[in-house]
Design an enzyme around this catalytic site. Structure first.
Site, PDB file in Angstrom:
ATOM      1  N   ASP A   1       0.826  -1.206   0.000  1.00  0.00           N
ATOM      2  CA  ASP A   1       0.000   0.000   0.000  1.00  0.00           C
ATOM      3  C   ASP A   1       0.864   1.261   0.000  1.00  0.00           C
ATOM      4  OD1 ASP A   1      -2.262   1.553   0.132  1.00  0.00           O
ATOM      5  OD2 ASP A   1      -2.991   0.726   2.032  1.00  0.00           O
TER       6      ASP A   1
ATOM      7  N   GLU B   1     -13.643   2.294   0.528  1.00  0.00           N
ATOM      8  CA  GLU B   1     -13.022   2.914   1.699  1.00  0.00           C
ATOM      9  C   GLU B   1     -13.424   4.372   1.843  1.00  0.00           C
ATOM     10  OE1 GLU B   1      -8.890   2.315   0.833  1.00  0.00           O
ATOM     11  OE2 GLU B   1      -8.662   4.282  -0.092  1.00  0.00           O
TER      12      GLU B   1
END
Length: 654
Positions: free
Chosen positions: A407, A462
């Site tokens: 990430d 998200e």
């Protein structure tokens, strides 16, 4: 008199030969003859594209500028031209279909100066790429790539809008689309790919790039007239850790240093007559380098019970939920009960910058997962994994970890792009899968490294935690735009569904915009070989009908049929795996009624398990109806979707 004429001819003939070499026009036609690429060489190289009489791309200049002053494409003298055609197929074991048709016409132009261009024409689009055959290393100052349009067309553009460290090339690659005329695009803004241009009637053109390796990604910015042209991130010369990001402090005056003998990324324009054609397009697979991994048997697509989105917010247990062994055993039990292949241990299990500093007994979780036949995937920042990729991959593979979710990359300069290919190879060496989160569009990487099982580069679920506007409208845009770049880690599956008026951002118990069936449909519509169940196991266990349905949907397929759709309005897609069909439909905030033709089914009767918006879904977005009916390929279903609604079904051969 005859002598003077002969002398004049002797003077004119060499001049004509030079003009022919430096000022010639070449044509490449698609196999069906509907698309034509025209390439004009000479003082500059220009390319243009027509489709069934429509001027898609007007003459547009292209070149590559080297640091020694040489400009590839200027005063270009063609040494050799070679036309070829290919008619074939190749298999795609980790994809939305098992076989891809690969039919195209191609022209290769080799220029004086040890470089050239390749142009390819397919029935659904065009592509070109540069290649060089120079000794040693070359430094590229810039690449000129232009896309000139005839009219002031409207375009769907995702703009860079969240700079990291005040660097416009440090970005998350997450943005809703601005639907504006080319003339209305603000100067100096950057749109990342893919970008869709509406040519009208209802032709569309989508600009992409493919086979992006050891080179910076391409952005688009407006120029004079109806022009979009390329911008590339300069090479980073100084970097530092900034929170979870590894950001750039300074950049060079060039975009790439690279091998002098190589092929460069494809510049691509996909063309459609119907929007639904964009929702089932294989251009990235065709143009990407084939797999570098010979044995794919260890790469296992599947679904994942995920912790971060639901804030580890399980309940009705006798332990404190959080980043601890009992919590992850609970996630593993849920995954095993629903035949999910994996769980992810997301942020918080280790130091963000040093994966050797663990805050969790990862081995205990892995060992418990083995007993339940559930694999474990670990989260890492890009910075942390690159400190010692070989050592870390070896260590965690030995422990039994199945892969990494990497990430906060948030860059696509040459260094970042090269790093992701290197990490994919190193991970493959240890039989580890990779989910690249916080990443640019994949651009064919998933074919070259099938262990790159998913990529983000999308404004996914998200964002519901902190709130956005019009997510359903975005949901029915990305199948025609972003998804053309490859699979996307959208992370669907929220069970707290909200109408437009009722939605509000909540971090620990996040809502979703739109109906329950809108969420269920995502598991068929959104391509993701590694697909999340993003809500918490407790709420999934309270919703067994929805959970059983999404848990049974595969993540790769044998066939795909894009049924209907309009960019930004609605989409419907059907996919088949092992003779069972799955179909989904979604709409924007507008309630909608569509007809689904079931002709994609085979012969005989099918048991259809259908989830559709309930009669009260416009007031309570969790409302749905489940029904089971028998259908055949001759049937047509009327699908009614509420505001932000959806529809999902499974068709099993009886």
């Amino acid at each position: 008199m005859k002598f003077r004429i002969l002398l004049l001819l002797c003077i004119i003939s060499p001049l004509s030969l030079v003009l022919a070499q430096t000022g010639k026009t070449y044509q490449v036609k698609s196999p069906d003859g509907k698309i034509n690429i025209s390439i004009a060489t000479g003082a500059a190289v220009n390319w243009s594209v027509k489709h069934e009489g429509t001027e898609v791309i007007l003459p547009s200049e292209i070149s590559i500028i080297l640091d020694n002053g040489e400009i590839l494409g200027k005063n270009a003298v063609v040494k050799k031209s070679a036309a070829t055609s290919t008619r074939g197929t190749f298999t795609t074991p980790i994809y939305k279909k098992d076989t891809v048709q690969d039919n195209y016409s191609q022209l290769t132009l080799t220029f004086k100066g040890d470089y050239g261009l390749i142009f390819s024409a397919y029935n659904d689009g065009v592509a070109y790429r540069w290649f060089t055959q120079k000794k040693g290393e070359i430094t590229i100052i810039n690449e000129e790539a232009n896309f000139n349009f005839k009219d002031d067309d409207k375009a769907f553009l995702p703009f860079v809008n969240d700079y990291r460290n005040k660097d416009k090339f440090n970005t998350s690659f997450e943005s809703h689309y601005d639907n504006v005329n080319i003339s209305a695009i603000k100067k100096d803004t950057l749109a990342f790919l893919p970008v869709l241009v509406d040519l009208g009637n209802p032709k569309k053109a989508v600009i992409l790039e493919a086979d992006l390796q050891d080179y910076p990604g391409m952005y688009l910015t407006p120029g004079e007239g109806n022009n979009l042209h390329a911008v590339f991130a300069p090479y980073p010369t100084e970097e530092f850790v900034h929170g979870l990001n590894y950001v750039v402090k300074s950049r060079a005056d060039y975009i790439a240093k690279t091998n002098g003998t190589r092929s460069f990324p494809w510049r691509v324009v996909v063309i459609s007559n119907e929007d639904k054609q964009l929702a089932d397009n294989d251009m990235m697979q065709r143009l990407a380098e084939p797999s570098r991994i010979a044995d794919l048997s260890w790469i296992k697509p599947g679904k994942v019970a995920w912790d971060w989105w639901n804030d580890w917010n399980i309940s009705h247990v006798d332990f404190k939920a959080g980043i601890n062994v009992p919590t992850y055993k609970y996630y593993i039990d849920f995954a095993a009960a629903n035949k999910l292949e994996y769980i992810i241990i997301d942020e918080g299990w280790s130091d963000d910058h040093d994966l050797n500093i663990s805050k969790l007994d990862v081995q205990a979780v892995v060992d418990y997962g083995k007993k339940k036949n559930v694999g474990v995937i670990l989260w890492s920042t890009w910075y942390a994994i690159t400190r010692d990729a070989d050592g870390l991959f070896a260590k965690f593979a030995q422990m039994g970890i199945k892969g990494f979710k990497i990430d906060f990359i948030d860059r696509d300069d040459q260094k970042a792009v090269s790093s992701l290919y290197e990490l994919a190879q190193k991970a493959a060496d240890h039989h580890l899968m990779v989910d690249y989160h916080g990443m640019y569009k994949p651009s064919g990487m998933q074919r070259t490294y099938p262990n790159v099982i998913n990529c983000e580069g999308v404004k996914g679920l998200e964002n519901m935690k902190w709130g956005v506007d019009n997510q359903p409208g975005y949901d029915v845009s990305i199948p025609f735009i972003r998804m053309m770049g490859g699979p996307m880690d959208y992370t669907p599956g929220g069970m707290r569904n909200a109408t437009k008026d009722a939605f509000r951002p909540v971090n620990s118990n996040p809502m979703t915009q739109g109906t329950r069936c809108h969420q269920l449909a995502m598991y068929t519509i959104f391509e993701a070989p590694l697909q999340m169940l993003s809500d918490n196991p407790t709420i999934y266990m309270r919703e067994p009908e929805s959970t059983d349905f999404i848990a049974a949907i595969p993540t790769t397929f044998d066939a795909t049929v894009a049924l209907d759709g309009k960019v930004g309005d609605f989409v419907s897609i059907a996919r088949e795996k092992n003779h069972t069909w799955y179909a989904g439909a979604m709409t924007n905030w507008n309630p909608r009624e569509i007809t689904m033709n079931l002709s994609f089914l085979g012969d005989g009767n099918y048991k259809a398990t259908i989830f559709e918006d309930g009669i009260n879904a416009n007031h309570d977005a969790t409302d749905y109806t489940r029904k089971v009916i028998t259908v055949t390929a001759k049937d047509k279903l009327t699908i009614k979707m509420a505001s932000g609604g959806g529809w999902a079904a499974r068709f099993e051969k009886e």
